[in-house]
Design an enzyme around this catalytic site. Sequence first.
Site, short mmCIF file in Angstrom:
data_model
loop_
_atom_site.label_atom_id
_atom_site.label_comp_id
_atom_site.label_asym_id
_atom_site.label_seq_id
_atom_site.Cartn_x
_atom_site.Cartn_y
_atom_site.Cartn_z
N LYS A 22 0.83 -1.21 0.00
CA LYS A 22 0.00 0.00 0.00
C LYS A 22 0.87 1.26 0.00
CE LYS A 22 -1.66 1.80 3.93
NZ LYS A 22 -1.48 3.24 4.10
N ASN A 23 1.86 1.28 0.87
CA ASN A 23 2.66 2.51 1.02
C ASN A 23 3.61 2.75 -0.14
OD1 ASN A 23 1.34 3.00 3.33
ND2 ASN A 23 3.04 2.57 4.72
N ARG A 92 -4.84 10.04 3.43
CA ARG A 92 -3.70 10.86 3.82
C ARG A 92 -2.79 11.14 2.63
NH1 ARG A 92 -1.42 14.27 7.40
NH2 ARG A 92 0.81 14.20 7.11
N CYS A 116 -5.92 8.18 8.69
CA CYS A 116 -6.16 7.60 10.02
C CYS A 116 -5.90 8.62 11.11
CB CYS A 116 -5.25 6.39 10.24
SG CYS A 116 -5.88 4.90 9.46
N ARG A 121 -0.69 15.22 12.31
CA ARG A 121 0.16 14.75 11.20
C ARG A 121 0.50 15.97 10.36
NH1 ARG A 121 -2.10 9.10 8.89
NH2 ARG A 121 0.09 8.86 8.30
N PRO A 122 1.46 16.75 10.81
CA PRO A 122 1.77 18.00 10.11
C PRO A 122 2.32 17.75 8.71
CG PRO A 122 3.36 17.58 11.88
CD PRO A 122 2.35 16.50 11.96
N ILE A 123 2.24 18.76 7.87
CA ILE A 123 2.78 18.64 6.51
C ILE A 123 3.83 19.72 6.25
CG2 ILE A 123 0.82 17.45 5.43
CD1 ILE A 123 -0.12 20.26 4.51
N ASP A 124 4.35 20.29 7.34
CA ASP A 124 5.30 21.41 7.20
C ASP A 124 6.53 21.02 6.38
OD1 ASP A 124 5.65 19.74 9.51
OD2 ASP A 124 7.27 21.06 10.16
N LEU A 125 6.99 19.78 6.50
CA LEU A 125 8.21 19.39 5.78
C LEU A 125 7.95 19.26 4.28
CD1 LEU A 125 9.52 16.72 8.33
CD2 LEU A 125 10.07 19.16 8.19
N ASP A 305 3.94 1.03 11.96
CA ASP A 305 2.77 0.35 11.39
C ASP A 305 2.60 -1.09 11.89
OD1 ASP A 305 2.19 2.64 10.06
OD2 ASP A 305 2.63 1.91 8.05
N ARG A 397 -8.63 -0.09 4.43
CA ARG A 397 -7.72 0.91 3.83
C ARG A 397 -6.42 0.28 3.37
NH1 ARG A 397 -7.49 6.48 5.46
NH2 ARG A 397 -9.44 7.10 6.36
C1 UD1 Z 1 4.15 6.99 6.07
C2 UD1 Z 1 3.29 5.79 5.88
C3 UD1 Z 1 2.66 5.38 7.21
C4 UD1 Z 1 3.72 5.21 8.25
C5 UD1 Z 1 4.65 6.42 8.33
C6 UD1 Z 1 5.85 6.23 9.24
C7 UD1 Z 1 2.48 6.03 3.60
C8 UD1 Z 1 1.30 6.24 2.72
N1 UD1 Z 1 2.23 6.10 4.92
O1 UD1 Z 1 3.30 8.06 6.52
O2 UD1 Z 1 1.96 4.18 7.01
O3 UD1 Z 1 3.09 5.05 9.50
O4 UD1 Z 1 5.17 6.73 7.02
O5 UD1 Z 1 6.62 5.14 8.84
O6 UD1 Z 1 3.57 5.77 3.18
N2 UD1 Z 1 6.13 14.85 10.12
C9 UD1 Z 1 6.25 16.21 10.36
N3 UD1 Z 1 6.07 17.07 9.31
C10 UD1 Z 1 5.80 16.64 8.05
C11 UD1 Z 1 5.68 15.24 7.82
C12 UD1 Z 1 5.84 14.37 8.87
O7 UD1 Z 1 6.49 16.64 11.49
O8 UD1 Z 1 5.66 17.47 7.14
C13 UD1 Z 1 6.30 13.90 11.25
C14 UD1 Z 1 5.00 13.15 11.55
O9 UD1 Z 1 4.17 13.87 12.41
C15 UD1 Z 1 5.52 11.89 12.19
C16 UD1 Z 1 6.82 11.64 11.46
O10 UD1 Z 1 7.19 12.87 10.86
O11 UD1 Z 1 5.80 12.10 13.54
C17 UD1 Z 1 6.75 10.55 10.42
O12 UD1 Z 1 5.83 10.91 9.43
P1 UD1 Z 1 6.02 10.51 7.91
O13 UD1 Z 1 7.27 9.69 7.79
O14 UD1 Z 1 5.89 11.72 7.08
O15 UD1 Z 1 4.80 9.57 7.70
P2 UD1 Z 1 3.80 9.56 6.48
O16 UD1 Z 1 4.52 9.82 5.20
O17 UD1 Z 1 2.61 10.40 6.82
#
Ligand code: UD1
Length: 425
Positions: A22-23, A92, A116, A121-125, A305, A397
């Site tokens: 899936k990922n 997501r 989920c 789950r910020p997107i700042d990065l 996960d 999902r």
């Molecule tokens: C992906 C996986 C998810 C898995 C996660 C961690 C997919 C579709 N989903 O989610 O199943 O649980 O990796 O292995 O591939 N963060 C920030 N800012 C950002 C982005 C992330 O602070 O802009 C933080 C998140 O809050 C979290 C950490 O980084 O604490 C890891 O998140 P991230 O690796 O981005 O996970 P996803 O890509 O959302």
Amino acid sequence: MDEFFIVGGNKLFGSVNIDGAKNSLLPILAGCILVDDEVLLKSVPRYSDVLAMIEILRHLGAKVEWQGQDLYINCRGICACDVPLELACKVRSSIFTLGPITARTGKAKVSYPGGCDIGLRPIDLHLAGLKQLGCKVIEKNGYIYVDGQKLQARDYMLPFASVGASENIMMLASCARGQTRIFNPAREPEIVDLERFLNGCGAKISGAGSNVIMVEGVKKLHGCEFSVMPDRIEAGTFMIACAMCEGEVELKNAIAKDNESLIAKLQKTACKIYCDRDRIVVKSKGRPIAFGEIETEVYPGFPTDLQAQMCALASICDGYSLIIENLFESRFKHIGELLKMGADIKMKNGVCVVHGKEKIYGAEVTSTDLRGGAGLVLCGLVAEGYTTVRKVDLIDRGYFKFEEKLRALGGDIKRIKCEKKVDNC
Ligand code: UD1
């Protein structure tokens, strides 16, 4: 929403085929937006998150067709550049479209993503990466507006190795003029798979899986035929199921090296694990011994996960286990449901102490998120009596035909269909 009805106590025997990851599929579907041609994705499982991404592609103007299990995606006709709330809130990974839409059309308007409920789950990065590559980003009224007219390859240093942000920037950079270096990217196998896919379409990317990803921007990507890697989380879930239920399960299309951290822990429970190139066999007899401690980390550390499924396993082990979640602050919601089944779990400051019980008992429980729901199913399979797991749409999902696969191994589980559709926005 459908429910699972489970009668606990059966051992698991037989073979199970692990589906495509899936990922890996979700970012690759977003990556198709960059391709001005037909992509054929072989043998795609119909996870509901995949179906939600397909809806987004169709909204953008792509033609997407199933032929059996194969998926044909043609993004030649992409004309829109927006992902509205009603589509983005379902998944997501809708945020993964931000980079590709910008690279393809020069601008994007994408709603904040759903997914989920496992905490903030910020997107700042993701956004910092877009800005670093010359895009203008404005957040307004629940949407992210990107102007990519001045898109330009540049170095980007991720302060934290986010999987999604690494993927978004890789896709954006594939069609940006010049060379981008992404420092401190996530190193998950799914990132390597995305590199393999994009390069198959003519991108020039190297270094995925290491500390620096190098992307040499190209003008255009062409179509390709691609098979995604096996789902290491599905494989891990079935391995844990076998450790809990006892029996002997062969996982076909499973890569042991992607699950090394799990295999090391399962070996502590006294399971026997045999690995070939693309096959894993798990043998388990008697009550598992407590595995000690797990702490979720970015790859190659223990995957978040699989944390909920390990909580389920710890609940029945002989001895106590410590489980520490470092990635998502609200990813322990399944604990409340496990307590209803008689588990003995104490939680303090993000650390769970699980005292394994010789028996846990069937109960009516509710999935709290995708992996939490899977953990509850595993407990139901081993519990004394009947278990009902509600809200299995969350499990759908990321698991395809989960209950059918478990039933084929001997698990007594069936799906109770519920007609009423609930929108998960
Ligand atoms: C992906 C996986 C998810 C898995 C996660 C961690 C997919 C579709 N989903 O989610 O199943 O649980 O990796 O292995 O591939 N963060 C920030 N800012 C950002 C982005 C992330 O602070 O802009 C933080 C998140 O809050 C979290 C950490 O980084 O604490 C890891 O998140 P991230 O690796 O981005 O996970 P996803 O890509 O959302």
